[in-house]
Design a protein around this motif. Structure first.
Motif, PDB file in Angstrom:
ATOM      1  N   MET A   1       1.557   6.583   1.943  1.00 33.77           N
ATOM      2  CA  MET A   1       0.877   5.546   2.688  1.00 33.77           C
ATOM      3  C   MET A   1       1.242   4.171   2.146  1.00 33.77           C
ATOM      4  SD  MET A   1      -0.653   7.114   5.039  1.00 33.77           S
ATOM      5  CE  MET A   1      -1.323   5.661   5.725  1.00 33.77           C
ATOM      6  N   TRP A   2       1.422   4.101   0.833  1.00 32.74           N
ATOM      7  CA  TRP A   2       1.766   2.812   0.222  1.00 32.74           C
ATOM      8  C   TRP A   2       3.088   2.301   0.782  1.00 32.74           C
ATOM      9  CZ3 TRP A   2       5.785   1.308  -3.048  1.00 32.74           C
ATOM     10  CH2 TRP A   2       5.630   0.045  -3.627  1.00 32.74           C
ATOM     11  N   CYS A   3       4.065   3.192   0.921  1.00 31.28           N
ATOM     12  CA  CYS A   3       5.375   2.781   1.458  1.00 31.28           C
ATOM     13  C   CYS A   3       5.253   2.309   2.904  1.00 31.28           C
ATOM     14  CB  CYS A   3       6.362   3.941   1.378  1.00 31.28           C
ATOM     15  SG  CYS A   3       6.845   4.363  -0.280  1.00 31.28           S
ATOM     16  N   TYR A   4       4.479   3.024   3.698  1.00 33.60           N
ATOM     17  CA  TYR A   4       4.304   2.636   5.095  1.00 33.60           C
ATOM     18  C   TYR A   4       3.623   1.272   5.200  1.00 33.60           C
ATOM     19  CZ  TYR A   4       5.347   7.501   6.235  1.00 33.60           C
ATOM     20  OH  TYR A   4       5.938   8.717   6.356  1.00 33.60           O
ATOM     21  N   ARG A   5       2.636   1.052   4.365  1.00 32.67           N
ATOM     22  CA  ARG A   5       1.953  -0.248   4.386  1.00 32.67           C
ATOM     23  C   ARG A   5       2.901  -1.365   3.972  1.00 32.67           C
ATOM     24  NH1 ARG A   5      -3.582  -0.228   4.907  1.00 32.67           N
ATOM     25  NH2 ARG A   5      -4.501   1.835   4.989  1.00 32.67           N
ATOM     26  N   ARG A   6       3.776  -1.095   3.035  1.00 33.04           N
ATOM     27  CA  ARG A   6       4.765  -2.104   2.623  1.00 33.04           C
ATOM     28  C   ARG A   6       5.746  -2.392   3.757  1.00 33.04           C
ATOM     29  NH1 ARG A   6       5.206  -4.819  -2.389  1.00 33.04           N
ATOM     30  NH2 ARG A   6       7.369  -4.844  -1.802  1.00 33.04           N
ATOM     31  N   MET A   7       6.156  -1.331   4.466  1.00 38.99           N
ATOM     32  CA  MET A   7       7.082  -1.511   5.582  1.00 38.99           C
ATOM     33  C   MET A   7       6.465  -2.380   6.677  1.00 38.99           C
ATOM     34  SD  MET A   7       8.732   2.318   5.866  1.00 38.99           S
ATOM     35  CE  MET A   7       8.690   2.231   7.613  1.00 38.99           C
ATOM     36  N   LEU A   8       5.163  -2.190   6.925  1.00 38.25           N
ATOM     37  CA  LEU A   8       4.471  -2.949   7.963  1.00 38.25           C
ATOM     38  C   LEU A   8       3.955  -4.299   7.464  1.00 38.25           C
ATOM     39  CD1 LEU A   8       2.422  -0.033   9.557  1.00 38.25           C
ATOM     40  CD2 LEU A   8       4.423  -1.171  10.507  1.00 38.25           C
ATOM     41  N   ARG A   9       4.168  -4.574   6.183  1.00 39.01           N
ATOM     42  CA  ARG A   9       3.715  -5.816   5.552  1.00 39.01           C
ATOM     43  C   ARG A   9       2.216  -6.024   5.718  1.00 39.01           C
ATOM     44  NH1 ARG A   9       8.861  -9.496   7.181  1.00 39.01           N
ATOM     45  NH2 ARG A   9      10.275  -8.485   5.731  1.00 39.01           N
ATOM     46  N   LEU A  10       1.488  -4.957   5.411  1.00 38.31           N
ATOM     47  CA  LEU A  10       0.029  -5.023   5.464  1.00 38.31           C
ATOM     48  C   LEU A  10      -0.501  -5.280   4.057  1.00 38.31           C
ATOM     49  CD1 LEU A  10      -0.727  -1.951   7.724  1.00 38.31           C
ATOM     50  CD2 LEU A  10      -0.863  -4.359   8.355  1.00 38.31           C
ATOM     51  N   SER A  11      -1.376  -6.222   3.933  1.00 38.18           N
ATOM     52  CA  SER A  11      -1.992  -6.523   2.646  1.00 38.18           C
ATOM     53  C   SER A  11      -3.087  -5.508   2.359  1.00 38.18           C
ATOM     54  CB  SER A  11      -2.593  -7.932   2.673  1.00 38.18           C
ATOM     55  OG  SER A  11      -3.369  -8.159   1.528  1.00 38.18           O
ATOM     56  N   TRP A  12      -3.407  -5.340   1.097  1.00 39.90           N
ATOM     57  CA  TRP A  12      -4.458  -4.402   0.743  1.00 39.90           C
ATOM     58  C   TRP A  12      -5.820  -4.923   1.165  1.00 39.90           C
ATOM     59  CZ3 TRP A  12      -8.321  -5.808  -2.665  1.00 39.90           C
ATOM     60  CH2 TRP A  12      -8.095  -6.962  -3.407  1.00 39.90           C
ATOM     61  N   THR A  13      -5.917  -6.207   1.450  1.00 44.63           N
ATOM     62  CA  THR A  13      -7.188  -6.770   1.888  1.00 44.63           C
ATOM     63  C   THR A  13      -7.429  -6.572   3.379  1.00 44.63           C
ATOM     64  OG1 THR A  13      -6.173  -8.940   2.183  1.00 44.63           O
ATOM     65  CG2 THR A  13      -7.223  -8.488   0.063  1.00 44.63           C
ATOM     66  N   GLN A  14      -6.369  -6.290   4.128  1.00 43.64           N
ATOM     67  CA  GLN A  14      -6.543  -6.043   5.561  1.00 43.64           C
ATOM     68  C   GLN A  14      -7.184  -4.673   5.754  1.00 43.64           C
ATOM     69  OE1 GLN A  14      -2.422  -6.631   6.630  1.00 43.64           O
ATOM     70  NE2 GLN A  14      -3.037  -8.354   7.927  1.00 43.64           N
ATOM     71  N   LYS A  15      -8.135  -4.596   6.662  1.00 44.06           N
ATOM     72  CA  LYS A  15      -8.833  -3.337   6.886  1.00 44.06           C
ATOM     73  C   LYS A  15      -8.149  -2.565   8.011  1.00 44.06           C
ATOM     74  CE  LYS A  15     -13.065  -4.906   5.003  1.00 44.06           C
ATOM     75  NZ  LYS A  15     -14.386  -4.534   4.730  1.00 44.06           N
ATOM     76  N   VAL A  16      -7.103  -1.845   7.627  1.00 43.60           N
ATOM     77  CA  VAL A  16      -6.369  -1.016   8.572  1.00 43.60           C
ATOM     78  C   VAL A  16      -6.459   0.414   8.053  1.00 43.60           C
ATOM     79  CG1 VAL A  16      -4.142  -0.591   9.665  1.00 43.60           C
ATOM     80  CG2 VAL A  16      -4.801  -2.918   9.060  1.00 43.60           C
ATOM     81  N   THR A  17      -6.949   1.329   8.890  1.00 38.57           N
ATOM     82  CA  THR A  17      -7.124   2.715   8.446  1.00 38.57           C
ATOM     83  C   THR A  17      -5.769   3.398   8.288  1.00 38.57           C
ATOM     84  OG1 THR A  17      -7.253   3.578  10.695  1.00 38.57           O
ATOM     85  CG2 THR A  17      -9.330   2.882   9.644  1.00 38.57           C
ATOM     86  N   ASN A  18      -5.767   4.464   7.537  1.00 35.81           N
ATOM     87  CA  ASN A  18      -4.544   5.225   7.334  1.00 35.81           C
ATOM     88  C   ASN A  18      -4.024   5.804   8.647  1.00 35.81           C
ATOM     89  OD1 ASN A  18      -4.545   4.727   4.613  1.00 35.81           O
ATOM     90  ND2 ASN A  18      -5.493   6.678   4.063  1.00 35.81           N
ATOM     91  N   MET A  19      -4.932   6.219   9.516  1.00 35.71           N
ATOM     92  CA  MET A  19      -4.508   6.772  10.806  1.00 35.71           C
ATOM     93  C   MET A  19      -3.807   5.714  11.656  1.00 35.71           C
ATOM     94  SD  MET A  19      -5.127   9.906  10.631  1.00 35.71           S
ATOM     95  CE  MET A  19      -4.714  10.344  12.293  1.00 35.71           C
ATOM     96  N   LYS A  20      -4.302   4.492  11.621  1.00 36.15           N
ATOM     97  CA  LYS A  20      -3.654   3.422  12.395  1.00 36.15           C
ATOM     98  C   LYS A  20      -2.284   3.089  11.816  1.00 36.15           C
ATOM     99  CE  LYS A  20      -7.645   1.514  14.493  1.00 36.15           C
ATOM    100  NZ  LYS A  20      -8.154   0.486  15.290  1.00 36.15           N
ATOM    101  N   VAL A  21      -2.172   3.128  10.503  1.00 33.73           N
ATOM    102  CA  VAL A  21      -0.872   2.881   9.868  1.00 33.73           C
ATOM    103  C   VAL A  21       0.118   3.963  10.294  1.00 33.73           C
ATOM    104  CG1 VAL A  21       0.344   2.816   7.655  1.00 33.73           C
ATOM    105  CG2 VAL A  21      -1.822   1.631   7.903  1.00 33.73           C
TER     106      VAL A  21
END
Length: 110
Positions: free
Chosen positions: A1-21
């Motif tokens: 999940m960490w890699c996917y969040r980095r690819m999408l440039r999502l900050s850890w402060t943004q409230k995006v669920t794992n399913m949405k990622v």
């Protein structure tokens, strides 16, 4: 999940669920499928080898003694029966002795 969040440039402060990622990346969860396949493959490994007779006894539940109070724990074999559709232990032993059939069974676990 960490890699996917980095690819999408999502900050850890943004409230995006794992399913949405996962939806944004176009992937699905594969961990449970991997666990199931490895569990079935390990069972085949145990049933094929003669030197694991104690493990075979444990898997078949032929150890004497009492269980704890409360709801019964889901047995290891019961999970495999549900995932593979095999109904008896004898059928599992026969499938484990035939490598090709058991590898097909392992590949079809979902």
């Amino acid at each position: 999940m960490w890699c996917y969040r980095r690819m999408l440039r999502l900050s850890w402060t943004q409230k995006v669920t794992n399913m949405k990622v996962l939806q944004r990346v176009g992937m699905s969860r594969k961990l449970m499928q991997t666990v199931k396949k490895r569990k079935v493959a390990y069972l085949g490994h145990i049933l094929k080898n003669e030197r694991y007779q104690l493990l075979q006894l444990i898997m078949m539940g032929k150890i004497e003694g009492k269980r704890r109070r409360g709801r019964r724990k889901r047995s290891w074999l019961r999970n495999i029966w549900e995932w593979t559709g095999v109904t008896t232990v004898e059928q599992l032993f026969r499938l484990a002795s035939d490598r090709e059939e058991f590898s097909k069974l392992t590949a079809n676990v979902q």
